[in-house]
Design an enzyme around this catalytic site. Structure first.
Site, short mmCIF file in Angstrom:
data_model
loop_
_atom_site.label_atom_id
_atom_site.label_comp_id
_atom_site.label_asym_id
_atom_site.label_seq_id
_atom_site.Cartn_x
_atom_site.Cartn_y
_atom_site.Cartn_z
N GLY A 53 3.74 -4.99 4.55
CA GLY A 53 2.51 -5.34 5.23
C GLY A 53 1.35 -5.60 4.29
O GLY A 53 0.26 -5.03 4.45
N GLY A 79 -5.64 -5.71 5.29
CA GLY A 79 -6.00 -4.31 5.49
C GLY A 79 -5.45 -3.30 4.51
O GLY A 79 -5.56 -3.43 3.30
N LEU A 80 -4.85 -2.26 5.07
CA LEU A 80 -4.38 -1.13 4.26
C LEU A 80 -3.32 -1.54 3.26
O LEU A 80 -3.27 -1.01 2.14
CB LEU A 80 -3.81 -0.04 5.18
CG LEU A 80 -4.79 0.66 6.11
CD1 LEU A 80 -4.06 1.68 6.97
CD2 LEU A 80 -5.90 1.34 5.33
N GLY A 81 -2.45 -2.47 3.63
CA GLY A 81 -1.39 -2.89 2.72
C GLY A 81 -1.94 -3.52 1.46
O GLY A 81 -1.47 -3.25 0.35
N SER A 93 0.43 7.71 12.68
CA SER A 93 -0.93 7.67 13.20
C SER A 93 -1.18 8.90 14.05
O SER A 93 -0.24 9.50 14.59
CB SER A 93 -1.12 6.41 14.05
OG SER A 93 -2.33 6.47 14.79
N TYR A 99 2.72 2.45 21.73
CA TYR A 99 2.27 2.72 20.37
C TYR A 99 2.56 4.16 19.98
O TYR A 99 3.07 4.44 18.89
CB TYR A 99 0.78 2.43 20.25
CG TYR A 99 0.23 2.59 18.86
CD1 TYR A 99 0.65 1.78 17.82
CD2 TYR A 99 -0.73 3.57 18.59
CE1 TYR A 99 0.13 1.92 16.53
CE2 TYR A 99 -1.26 3.72 17.31
CZ TYR A 99 -0.82 2.90 16.29
OH TYR A 99 -1.33 3.04 15.02
#
Length: 313
Positions: free
Chosen positions: A29, A33-35, A157, A183
């Site tokens: 990913g 963003g985070l990746g 999460s 989710y």
């Protein structure tokens, strides 16, 4: 002196003084963003990062900063990976196996959140199929490239609190579909996968952990109505937004800084191992069902049956 980290800790705080030269790390990913931040921080401290992304053209643009800030021998290469297609997952794994070079850390970062009801290429509910089953097949197929001392970091999460996995109806064939219910199931699965992977591989010195990055404004929330997100977050006791460097910090900490025995088989948040808690008034913590070893083994068996592939320790 032991450093103290917390919710405001960034990737640079975590990696201050850390030399990752000689380390090879897979991050899924890396197109946003985070990746991207995870890859940037690791490469900037000397790691050779292999970034996996569904859209390579997008990832090439997004990771420009990763290459620009790579230092001390660090660098980035990209591989194609669509977690919503097991054919793509297997092609990616086959390519990495053919290359043959080991990974010191695998960070299963990619995912989707609160998507409309739909299915992956293989007919699995989109969130469970993408967030869990795609990584389940990828990581297990390349587990032989993870030598003693290697580590798996599975991004989960606090959303795992929304739901336990449903092993009787993982594809919502009999259950009314609710976006955050799906989710929650997938994020619980991410934790349980780490628990069982750790149990199966710790005897050879490979550990696995799950992490909650925090709540960050990234592309992950593109399917969520902003007003709904605002209400959901402001109603949570002790809620705080994180920046992207703060959000990626726990993944980096759990992958290359924390001791394997400290984080193996656990769920981490804010750069520490979370306490088990089912108290909804508490900001942090992990639900007991997400660390249940019997539940983890049952999910593993169900996942093998769903993807038509068995994986030995």
């Amino acid at each position: 002196m032991t450093k103290t980290f917390g919710p405001e800790t960034t990737t640079e705080d975590v990696l201050d003084g850390v030399d990752l030269r000689g380390k090879r790390i897979l991050v899924t990913g890396v197109s946003a963003g985070l990746g991207v931040e995870t890859a940037r921080a690791l490469a900037a401290h000397g790691a050779q990062v292999v970034g996996a992304a569904r859209d390579l053209a997008k990832a090439e643009v997004a990771t420009g900063l990763v290459r620009a800030e790579a230092a001390n021998g660090g660098g980035l290469s990209l591989v194609e990976l669509d977690l919503a297609s097991l054919a793509s997952v297997r092609r990616c794994a086959d390519g990495l196996l053919a290359d043959g070079r080991p990974f010191d850390v695998v960070i299963a970062n990619a995912g989707v959140m609160a998507t409309p009801f739909g299915h992956t290429t293989d007919g699995f509910e989109t969130q469970f199929g993408t967030n869990h089953l795609g990584h389940f097949v990828l990581v297990n197929r390349i587990a032989g490239l993870m030598p003693a001392g290697a580590r798996l970091v599975s991004l989960s999460s606090a959303g795992h609190r929304f739901a336990d996995v449903d092993l009787d109806d993982p594809n919502f064939e009999h259950t009314p579909y609710v976006e955050f219910l799906g989710y929650g199931r997938s994020k619980t699965a991410n934790i349980l996968f780490a628990v069982e992977f750790d149990r199966r591989h710790r005897g050879r010195g490979v550990r696995a952990t799950a992490v909650h990055p925090g709540v960050i404004q990234t592309e992950l929330g593109r399917h969520v109505d902003p007003a709904e997100m605002a209400k959901a977050t402001t109603d949570r006791p002790g809620f705080v937004w994180k920046t992207i460097p703060q959000g990626a910090a726990t993944s980096v900490w759990a992958g290359v800084v924390a001791a394997g025995d400290a984080v193996g088989g656990h769920y981490c948040e804010d750069c520490h191992v979370a306490e088990i808690s089912n108290d909804p008034t508490v900001r942090g913590g992990v639900q007991p069902y997400a660390l249940d070893p019997e539940r983890a083994q049952a999910l593993w068996a169900k996942s093998e049956a769903m993807v038509g592939e068995q994986f030995s320790a």
